[in-house]
Write an enzyme that holds these catalytic residues in place. Structure first.
Site, PDB file in Angstrom:
ATOM      1  N   GLY A   1       0.904  -1.281  -0.106  1.00  0.00           N
ATOM      2  CA  GLY A   1       0.069  -0.028  -0.041  1.00  0.00           C
ATOM      3  C   GLY A   1       0.880   1.345   0.076  1.00  0.00           C
ATOM      4  N   HIS A   2       2.190   1.366   0.291  1.00  0.00           N
ATOM      5  CA  HIS A   2       2.895   2.215   0.155  1.00  0.00           C
ATOM      6  C   HIS A   2       4.281   2.200  -0.883  1.00  0.00           C
ATOM      7  CE1 HIS A   2       5.428   5.588   2.089  1.00  0.00           C
ATOM      8  NE2 HIS A   2       4.451   5.992   2.863  1.00  0.00           N
ATOM      9  N   PHE A   3       4.242   2.529  -1.894  1.00  0.00           N
ATOM     10  CA  PHE A   3       2.963   2.809  -2.640  1.00  0.00           C
ATOM     11  C   PHE A   3       2.916   1.879  -3.981  1.00  0.00           C
ATOM     12  CE2 PHE A   3       4.248   7.018  -0.853  1.00  0.00           C
ATOM     13  CZ  PHE A   3       3.201   7.220  -0.383  1.00  0.00           C
TER      14      PHE A   3
END
Length: 152
Positions: free
Chosen positions: A57-59
């Site tokens: 999720g990052h990224f």
């Protein structure tokens, strides 16, 4: 595991680090200690891999190690210094604060963080402060002061 477990060459393996720190996957963020001057300094490695959960999720399209995890890596190295000080009481020292933290470059999957922490002070055998720096390929990526407190 004995609190004073550094080998003669003042290095620690990942298994030995797990004996000192309470962190486990996915928050065990120190792979190896390569240098240790008891009561003063530790130098450790963190190998950053694309398999780590934060990169989902990052990224997803441009994975970057979150700054807070770089700081946590430095805090864990500081925790190793504190746990190896023979005059301090046994117990859980927790990350209690940060000052003057600066992020200078991104940390990417495939990088190896070289984390150096130096003890600045211990007060009342309960509070510690270290100066931490993280480098990748000899370039400073993060620096700051980290505080610890003994939990009763």
């Amino acid at each position: 595991m004995d609190k004073q477990l550094l080998s003669e060459n003042n290095q620690l393996s990942s298994e030995e680090i797990l004996g000192l720190l309470p962190h486990r996957f996915p928050f065990a963020l120190v792979d190896r200690v390569i240098e240790h001057i008891p009561g003063h300094k530790a130098v450790a490695l963190k190998n950053v891999t694309i398999n780590e959960p934060q990169f989902q999720g990052h990224f997803p399209e441009r994975p970057l190690m979150p700054g807070v995890l770089i700081v946590e890596s430095m805090a864990q190295v500081g925790g190793i210094i504190v746990t190896q000080m023979p005059d301090l009481p046994k117990g859980l020292f927790v990350f209690a604060g940060i000052n003057n933290v600066k992020f200078r470059r991104p940390v990417l999957p495939g990088d190896q963080l070289v984390i150096t922490c130096e003890l600045l002070s211990i007060k009342r055998q309960r509070f510690g402060k270290v100066k931490g720096e993280a480098h990748v390929d000899g370039k400073l990526v993060c620096s700051g002061e980290l505080m610890f407190s003994l939990v009763d």
